[in-house]
Design an enzyme around this catalytic site. Sequence first.
Site, short mmCIF file in Angstrom:
data_model
loop_
_atom_site.label_atom_id
_atom_site.label_comp_id
_atom_site.label_asym_id
_atom_site.label_seq_id
_atom_site.Cartn_x
_atom_site.Cartn_y
_atom_site.Cartn_z
N GLU A 1 0.83 -1.21 0.00
CA GLU A 1 0.00 0.00 0.00
C GLU A 1 0.86 1.26 0.00
O GLU A 1 0.77 2.08 0.91
CB GLU A 1 -0.87 0.03 1.27
CG GLU A 1 -1.79 -1.15 1.45
CD GLU A 1 -2.47 -1.14 2.83
OE1 GLU A 1 -2.00 -0.44 3.75
OE2 GLU A 1 -3.47 -1.84 2.98
N CYS B 1 -1.96 33.78 9.94
CA CYS B 1 -1.66 34.47 11.20
C CYS B 1 -1.32 33.50 12.33
O CYS B 1 -2.11 33.29 13.25
CB CYS B 1 -2.85 35.34 11.58
SG CYS B 1 -3.14 36.56 10.33
N GLU B 2 -0.19 32.86 12.21
CA GLU B 2 0.32 31.94 13.24
C GLU B 2 1.82 31.90 13.10
O GLU B 2 2.33 31.83 11.97
CB GLU B 2 -0.16 30.50 12.99
CG GLU B 2 -1.62 30.29 13.15
CD GLU B 2 -1.94 29.02 13.92
OE1 GLU B 2 -1.06 28.51 14.64
OE2 GLU B 2 -3.07 28.57 13.79
#
Length: 420
Positions: free
Chosen positions: A273, A343-344
């Site tokens: 996978e 805004c961080e």
Amino acid sequence: MDEFGYRGSRLFCEDVDLETVASGAGTPTYVYSLGTILGHYRRLEKAFAGVDHLVCFSMKANSNLAVLAALAREGCGFDIVSGGELYRLKKAGADMSKVIFAGVGKTSEEIGAALKAGISMFNIESWPEAERINRLAGAMGRRARVDFRLNPDVDAHTHAYITTGKSENKFGMPMADAARLFRGAGRLKNLQVTGIHLHIGSQITQVKPYLEAVEKAGRLIADLRRRGHAVSTLNLGGGLGIIYNREAPATADQFAAAVLPRVKGLGVKLLLEPGRFIVGNGGVLLTKVLYLKRSRSKTFVIVDSAMNDLIRPSLYDAYHEILPLRRGSRSPARKVDVVGPVCESGDFLAKGRRMPLPAQDQYLALRSAGAYGFVMSSNYNSRPRAAEVLVHGGRWQVVRRRERQQDLVLGETIPAYLGK
Ligand code: LLP
């Protein structure tokens, strides 16, 4: 190996000048190379050609319809983890008999839809899930093919958030319970248990953890057979690592060379996978420099992509190489923070990166963004999500248009009781 590289001073994807895409489609834009993606898939296929196997692309890494359709047309199978992913696969025209449904929290609706679609099998992650699939399959007059996802308690030596095979992770069931699970499932008449599933983590660069897992699987399969259970499938999950920076991950051939001798003797169909391995280096994120800003201690390159577009640096401290679409400025390398408009303080694409100082309005490419890039993007700060482009030779096409502002409020309503 990928098909992104400079021709003269210009960064190309296959035969397409990426600046043509950036100016034509705007930024931020994800660009995928069809040649690279199919190349990775084919390499894996070839490496495992010696055994009965099925490669199921883990579409959580990249679920764009065009990418899915291209892989489906190559004969690739798919690993899904939600009803939404199943829906996408139907749209992409995938062969349902090559689809595996994984995940710890499948709902009844999702299980029902998967049974109706005729998927190949379910990876079961808990006993109550086995009972639920059995009941739903019975109600539909079907017999569901399933395997049990077991936790091999192997350390994959990767980021804590993407280690999944340790016993403290929420995934799978203890290997020691396998015999009990197989015995119990024998009483669930609408289930056909085919084998076991192990996924040990993601961005694994060495073969050793896989070898450990295969050895444990081999011992377990022998034990289960001694107890009279038929075991015909072994799913080794995904997790093959790629180069982001200076990693030297095992190649498909090295991985196969290590694992195959041990798998061959087991008499099982091998399922894989992979997600990142197929698409990771098949995509870049194009962005544009908005401003340069100097504080007393730092130089910031403020670009028009942000953590909402590519969250990997903020979330995993991940490294994505940054290249200018037009090379040539002889400006000496500088240490910069490449940040977005969100805004961080956690909104960054690179921290303390040494790179030639780009100019305002210059385009940049963030590399290795084809896996867990767009799919993990969000509308945080009400930022419309990026466009996606697929390149094939000298051709390119927008395969997901950039979201518009009206898309941001789709489905939202202001209740009448708020008044006017
Ligand atoms: N199979 C299972 C059961 C999985 O949980 C995963 C990934 C895969 C296959 C595919 O793994 P891959 O071959 O892509 O490593 N967002 C993170 C990665 C999360 C992986 C989650 N599970 C990142 O950006 O690094």
